[in-house]
Motif scaffolding. Structure first.
Motif, PDB file in Angstrom:
ATOM      1  N   UNK A   1       0.828  -1.214   0.000  1.00 46.40           N
ATOM      2  CA  UNK A   1       0.000   0.000   0.000  1.00 46.40           C
ATOM      3  C   UNK A   1       0.859   1.261   0.000  1.00 46.40           C
ATOM      4  N   UNK A   2       0.431   2.245  -0.796  1.00 42.13           N
ATOM      5  CA  UNK A   2       1.016   3.582  -0.769  1.00 42.13           C
ATOM      6  C   UNK A   2      -0.068   4.561  -0.337  1.00 42.13           C
ATOM      7  N   UNK A   3       0.225   5.354   0.699  1.00 40.09           N
ATOM      8  CA  UNK A   3      -0.691   6.396   1.175  1.00 40.09           C
ATOM      9  C   UNK A   3      -0.182   7.747   0.683  1.00 40.09           C
ATOM     10  N   UNK A   4      -1.041   8.496  -0.009  1.00 41.69           N
ATOM     11  CA  UNK A   4      -0.687   9.847  -0.459  1.00 41.69           C
ATOM     12  C   UNK A   4      -1.624  10.813   0.250  1.00 41.69           C
ATOM     13  N   UNK A   5      -1.111  11.484   1.276  1.00 40.82           N
ATOM     14  CA  UNK A   5      -1.938  12.330   2.131  1.00 40.82           C
ATOM     15  C   UNK A   5      -1.052  13.377   2.787  1.00 40.82           C
ATOM     16  N   UNK A   6      -1.444  14.650   2.696  1.00 37.13           N
ATOM     17  CA  UNK A   6      -0.607  15.709   3.271  1.00 37.13           C
ATOM     18  C   UNK A   6      -0.869  15.945   4.748  1.00 37.13           C
ATOM     19  N   UNK A   7      -1.803  15.201   5.352  1.00 38.65           N
ATOM     20  CA  UNK A   7      -1.990  15.285   6.806  1.00 38.65           C
ATOM     21  C   UNK A   7      -0.970  14.369   7.476  1.00 38.65           C
ATOM     22  N   UNK A   8       0.103  14.950   7.976  1.00 36.51           N
ATOM     23  CA  UNK A   8       1.231  14.174   8.457  1.00 36.51           C
ATOM     24  C   UNK A   8       0.847  13.226   9.586  1.00 36.51           C
ATOM     25  N   UNK A   9       0.122  13.714  10.588  1.00 34.16           N
ATOM     26  CA  UNK A   9      -0.214  12.891  11.740  1.00 34.16           C
ATOM     27  C   UNK A   9      -1.059  11.692  11.324  1.00 34.16           C
ATOM     28  N   UNK A  10      -2.078  11.933  10.490  1.00 35.72           N
ATOM     29  CA  UNK A  10      -2.950  10.847  10.052  1.00 35.72           C
ATOM     30  C   UNK A  10      -2.209   9.889   9.124  1.00 35.72           C
ATOM     31  N   UNK A  11      -1.460  10.451   8.196  1.00 36.37           N
ATOM     32  CA  UNK A  11      -0.737   9.594   7.250  1.00 36.37           C
ATOM     33  C   UNK A  11       0.280   8.710   7.928  1.00 36.37           C
ATOM     34  N   UNK A  12       1.044   9.292   8.833  1.00 41.73           N
ATOM     35  CA  UNK A  12       2.088   8.535   9.529  1.00 41.73           C
ATOM     36  C   UNK A  12       1.481   7.479  10.451  1.00 41.73           C
ATOM     37  N   UNK A  13       0.414   7.836  11.165  1.00 43.19           N
ATOM     38  CA  UNK A  13      -0.200   6.871  12.080  1.00 43.19           C
ATOM     39  C   UNK A  13      -0.853   5.725  11.311  1.00 43.19           C
ATOM     40  N   UNK A  14      -1.439   6.026  10.150  1.00 42.90           N
ATOM     41  CA  UNK A  14      -2.033   4.967   9.321  1.00 42.90           C
ATOM     42  C   UNK A  14      -0.954   4.040   8.793  1.00 42.90           C
ATOM     43  N   UNK A  15       0.155   4.616   8.346  1.00 40.74           N
ATOM     44  CA  UNK A  15       1.288   3.809   7.873  1.00 40.74           C
ATOM     45  C   UNK A  15       1.764   2.863   8.976  1.00 40.74           C
ATOM     46  N   UNK A  16       1.968   3.386  10.155  1.00 37.86           N
ATOM     47  CA  UNK A  16       2.469   2.570  11.268  1.00 37.86           C
ATOM     48  C   UNK A  16       1.472   1.472  11.646  1.00 37.86           C
ATOM     49  N   UNK A  17       0.199   1.805  11.660  1.00 39.79           N
ATOM     50  CA  UNK A  17      -0.835   0.830  12.025  1.00 39.79           C
ATOM     51  C   UNK A  17      -0.884  -0.312  11.014  1.00 39.79           C
ATOM     52  N   UNK A  18      -0.910   0.016   9.733  1.00 36.31           N
ATOM     53  CA  UNK A  18      -1.002  -1.027   8.710  1.00 36.31           C
ATOM     54  C   UNK A  18       0.244  -1.920   8.702  1.00 36.31           C
ATOM     55  N   UNK A  19       1.400  -1.318   8.904  1.00 34.92           N
ATOM     56  CA  UNK A  19       2.623  -2.126   8.962  1.00 34.92           C
ATOM     57  C   UNK A  19       2.608  -3.090  10.153  1.00 34.92           C
ATOM     58  N   UNK A  20       1.958  -2.684  11.246  1.00 32.66           N
ATOM     59  CA  UNK A  20       1.837  -3.568  12.407  1.00 32.66           C
ATOM     60  C   UNK A  20       1.073  -4.843  12.058  1.00 32.66           C
ATOM     61  N   UNK A  21       0.176  -4.746  11.071  1.00 32.65           N
ATOM     62  CA  UNK A  21      -0.644  -5.887  10.679  1.00 32.65           C
ATOM     63  C   UNK A  21      -0.162  -6.499   9.363  1.00 32.65           C
ATOM     64  N   UNK A  22       1.142  -6.355   9.107  1.00 35.86           N
ATOM     65  CA  UNK A  22       1.799  -6.999   7.966  1.00 35.86           C
ATOM     66  C   UNK A  22       1.254  -6.544   6.625  1.00 35.86           C
ATOM     67  N   UNK A  23       0.762  -5.322   6.562  1.00 38.20           N
ATOM     68  CA  UNK A  23       0.439  -4.702   5.280  1.00 38.20           C
ATOM     69  C   UNK A  23       1.576  -3.719   4.995  1.00 38.20           C
TER      70      UNK A  23
END
Length: 222
Positions: A5-27
């Protein structure tokens, strides 16, 4: 490199937290904050699905979606705080596959992505790694998104390797199942192996995919 998955979003807090969450679940996920960074990332990596915001500072997610759709068919899920029916209709009509309103549930988003990845992995008509892609229906090979012209026998040999990957394959097995005879000579096989390596190996002197097994034959590695 291949990402889920690639997330393209200029909201840093939301984008970064979503990235970290998905990686925790092997995405396997990467977040970028601009279309410029997204383009640079896609030049060097492949993805299965994109999460794309509509408003990106002075850039338009709609315009980027239309641009991406010229050369790519991976699912694009729009993520946006805009919630009018018109926004959703535009997003879906220009090539978007889904529309997720912000603020979204990370658990629901994860479930949606897991379902998409499951369907992707079950699609046996395509083989793809971080360097090349094989379409078994059209019988085409793409390296770094550029089509490479293979002969019918070269494609048949590559397909056999991919469909029997991670196990030792003897020369006799290749002669019987690819050439359908027992009279093919080693020289013919060697030429075909060399041609395939010239196409698919990042470093032909140190093969990564088609591995020679001393006195056994070959093994295809992902």
């Amino acid at each position: 490199m291949k990402y889920d998955c690639l997330i393209v979003d200029d909201e840093m807090l939301l984008g970064k937290s979503t990235e970290e969450y998905l990686n925790m679940f092997d995405i396997k996920t990467k977040w970028v904050s601009s279309i410029k960074d997204a383009k640079a990332f896609l030049r060097e990596n492949s993805i299965v699905v994109m999460l794309l915001d509509i408003n990106l500072e002075n850039e338009s997610g709609y315009d980027f979606c239309k641009e991406v759709r010229k050369d790519n068919d991976f699912p694009i899920l729009f993520i946006s705080a805009r919630n009018t029916d018109n926004d959703k209709i535009i997003a879906l009509s220009i090539g978007g596959d889904d529309y997720i309103e912000k603020p979204y549930s990370l658990m629901v988003l994860q479930a949606k992505l897991k379902a998409i990845l499951k369907r992707y992995k079950e699609n046996t008509n395509i083989y793809e790694n971080d360097f090349f892609k094989v379409d078994f229906i059209s019988k085409k090979l793409f390296v770094n998104k550029e089509e490479c012209k293979l002969t019918a026998m070269e494609f048949k040999l590559l397909s056999y390797f991919i469909n029997n990957r991670k196990r030792a394959i003897s020369k006799d097995e290749l002669f019987s199942n690819v050439w359908n005879d027992s009279f093919t000579q080693d020289g013919t096989l060697n030429v075909h192996i060399r041609h395939l390596r010239e196409y698919i190996e990042p470093d032909i002197k140190n093969p990564r995919f088609i591995i020679t097994l001393y006195k056994e034959g070959y093994r295809f590695e992902d």
